[in-house]
Design a protein around this motif. Structure first.
Motif, mmCIF file in Angstrom:
data_model
loop_
_atom_site.group_PDB
_atom_site.id
_atom_site.type_symbol
_atom_site.label_atom_id
_atom_site.label_comp_id
_atom_site.label_asym_id
_atom_site.label_seq_id
_atom_site.Cartn_x
_atom_site.Cartn_y
_atom_site.Cartn_z
ATOM 1 N N PRO A 81 7.182 -1.044 7.218
ATOM 2 C CA PRO A 81 5.883 -0.938 6.563
ATOM 3 C C PRO A 81 5.212 -2.303 6.501
ATOM 4 N N LEU A 82 3.922 -2.309 6.678
ATOM 5 C CA LEU A 82 3.190 -3.575 6.735
ATOM 6 C C LEU A 82 2.281 -3.772 5.525
ATOM 7 N N GLY A 83 2.534 -3.032 4.453
ATOM 8 C CA GLY A 83 1.681 -3.125 3.278
ATOM 9 C C GLY A 83 1.561 -4.525 2.713
ATOM 10 N N ASP A 84 2.625 -5.306 2.761
ATOM 11 C CA ASP A 84 2.618 -6.652 2.190
ATOM 12 C C ASP A 84 2.206 -7.724 3.195
ATOM 13 N N VAL A 85 1.924 -7.331 4.432
ATOM 14 C CA VAL A 85 1.549 -8.303 5.468
ATOM 15 C C VAL A 85 0.031 -8.435 5.489
ATOM 16 N N ALA A 86 -0.454 -9.664 5.319
ATOM 17 C CA ALA A 86 -1.891 -9.918 5.377
ATOM 18 C C ALA A 86 -2.322 -9.918 6.844
ATOM 19 N N MET A 87 -3.152 -8.968 7.201
ATOM 20 C CA MET A 87 -3.605 -8.870 8.596
ATOM 21 C C MET A 87 -5.126 -8.783 8.640
ATOM 22 N N ALA A 88 -5.688 -9.363 9.667
ATOM 23 C CA ALA A 88 -7.121 -9.260 9.908
ATOM 24 C C ALA A 88 -7.433 -7.836 10.381
ATOM 25 N N PRO A 89 -8.703 -7.440 10.364
ATOM 26 C CA PRO A 89 -9.074 -6.088 10.816
ATOM 27 C C PRO A 89 -8.604 -5.803 12.244
ATOM 28 N N VAL A 90 -8.378 -4.518 12.508
ATOM 29 C CA VAL A 90 -7.878 -4.068 13.810
ATOM 30 C C VAL A 90 -8.807 -2.991 14.353
ATOM 31 N N LEU A 91 -9.134 -3.112 15.630
ATOM 32 C CA LEU A 91 -9.860 -2.073 16.348
ATOM 33 C C LEU A 91 -8.899 -1.456 17.346
ATOM 34 N N VAL A 92 -8.762 -0.123 17.300
ATOM 35 C CA VAL A 92 -7.917 0.597 18.244
ATOM 36 C C VAL A 92 -8.821 1.521 19.043
ATOM 37 N N VAL A 93 -8.806 1.344 20.368
ATOM 38 C CA VAL A 93 -9.616 2.170 21.261
ATOM 39 C C VAL A 93 -8.680 3.055 22.075
ATOM 40 N N ALA A 94 -8.941 4.369 22.043
ATOM 41 C CA ALA A 94 -8.151 5.327 22.808
ATOM 42 C C ALA A 94 -9.062 6.079 23.764
ATOM 43 N N ALA A 95 -8.495 6.522 24.866
ATOM 44 C CA ALA A 95 -9.228 7.358 25.812
ATOM 45 C C ALA A 95 -8.960 8.817 25.463
ATOM 46 N N GLY A 96 -9.997 9.621 25.469
ATOM 47 C CA GLY A 96 -9.879 11.009 25.056
ATOM 48 C C GLY A 96 -8.935 11.847 25.893
ATOM 49 N N ARG A 97 -8.780 11.490 27.177
ATOM 50 C CA ARG A 97 -7.912 12.266 28.068
ATOM 51 C C ARG A 97 -6.613 11.515 28.393
ATOM 52 N N ASP A 98 -6.263 10.563 27.554
ATOM 53 C CA ASP A 98 -5.080 9.724 27.782
ATOM 54 C C ASP A 98 -3.883 10.288 27.019
ATOM 55 N N LEU A 99 -2.719 10.288 27.638
ATOM 56 C CA LEU A 99 -1.537 10.759 26.934
ATOM 57 C C LEU A 99 -1.159 9.850 25.777
ATOM 58 N N LEU A 100 -1.668 8.631 25.715
ATOM 59 C CA LEU A 100 -1.397 7.720 24.609
ATOM 60 C C LEU A 100 -2.289 7.979 23.395
ATOM 61 N N ARG A 101 -3.293 8.830 23.546
ATOM 62 C CA ARG A 101 -4.301 9.057 22.501
ATOM 63 C C ARG A 101 -3.670 9.385 21.143
ATOM 64 N N ASP A 102 -2.746 10.315 21.094
ATOM 65 C CA ASP A 102 -2.178 10.716 19.810
ATOM 66 C C ASP A 102 -1.339 9.606 19.174
ATOM 67 N N ARG A 103 -0.630 8.853 19.970
ATOM 68 C CA ARG A 103 0.146 7.728 19.409
ATOM 69 C C ARG A 103 -0.802 6.647 18.891
ATOM 70 N N ASN A 104 -1.909 6.415 19.604
ATOM 71 C CA ASN A 104 -2.904 5.447 19.143
ATOM 72 C C ASN A 104 -3.517 5.912 17.823
ATOM 73 N N ARG A 105 -3.831 7.206 17.725
ATOM 74 C CA ARG A 105 -4.383 7.766 16.490
ATOM 75 C C ARG A 105 -3.376 7.640 15.342
ATOM 76 N N GLU A 106 -2.116 7.943 15.608
ATOM 77 C CA GLU A 106 -1.082 7.851 14.580
ATOM 78 C C GLU A 106 -0.900 6.408 14.115
ATOM 79 N N TYR A 107 -0.957 5.479 15.040
ATOM 80 C CA TYR A 107 -0.864 4.053 14.683
ATOM 81 C C TYR A 107 -1.991 3.684 13.725
ATOM 82 N N ALA A 108 -3.225 4.061 14.063
ATOM 83 C CA ALA A 108 -4.372 3.741 13.202
ATOM 84 C C ALA A 108 -4.197 4.398 11.825
ATOM 85 N N ARG A 109 -3.726 5.630 11.796
ATOM 86 C CA ARG A 109 -3.508 6.334 10.533
ATOM 87 C C ARG A 109 -2.469 5.612 9.670
ATOM 88 N N ARG A 110 -1.348 5.231 10.289
ATOM 89 C CA ARG A 110 -0.291 4.532 9.532
ATOM 90 C C ARG A 110 -0.775 3.174 9.028
#
Length: 159
Positions: A81-110
């Motif tokens: 968990p990264l709750g205690d880690v000070a991090m700058a803002p993050v932009l995550v870009v996924a392609a709609g037809r990419d097999l990585l899309r759901d993992r990218n979405r889950e990463y952003a959610r977490r």
């Protein structure tokens, strides 16, 4: 790599000369043990397929390491968990037809669960690697606009 660097340097940066204002992850490569819906529904003629991901994973990971290792599955069950880690803002870009899309979405959610400032953008209709395969396309132009806006929004206005 961008995620691991951002988590390691946090908002403190790399000394007085380098401050991290944000991170941009464009279709970040992530893989794990349990397949996602976008991986299961990946067409066999896709630019990036589960078989290719498995090959890269075997090449990148030491033998015997689980595929849910946080090096590869940033939001997986073994990710610290990264709750205690000070991090700058993050932009995550996924392609709609990419097999990585759901993992990218889950990463952003977490990341949001951990209290991080994260923006998640899906480029609808685009396949993995579209920005370098088709650099003059409308999809690539959209990524440039999104990244530009993110950078401008997170620049230090005092400098």
């Amino acid at each position: 790599m961008a995620h691991h660097v951002a988590a390691a340097v946090g908002t403190a940066g790399l000394g007085p000369a380098v401050t991290v204002r944000g991170s941009v992850l464009i279709m970040p490569a992530m893989f794990g043990e349990a397949p996602t819906r976008s991986e299961l529904e990946c067409p066999p003629d896709a630019y990036l397929t589960p078989a290719i991901c498995e090959k890269y994973t075997r090449l990148a990971m030491p033998e015997g390491w689980p595929w849910d290792h946080p090096v590869l599955n940033l939001a997986g069950p073994r990710a610290p968990p990264l709750g205690d880690v000070a991090m700058a803002p993050v932009l995550v870009v996924a392609a709609g037809r990419d097999l990585l899309r759901d993992r990218n979405r889950e990463y952003a959610r977490r990341m949001k669960e951990w209290g991080k400032d994260v923006e998640f953008v899906v480029v609808d209709g685009a396949d993995h690697g579209f920005f370098h395969r088709f650099p003059w396309s409308e999809h690539a132009d959209e990524v440039v606009r999104v990244v530009r806006r993110f950078v401008v929004d997170h620049m230090d206005s005092s400098e």
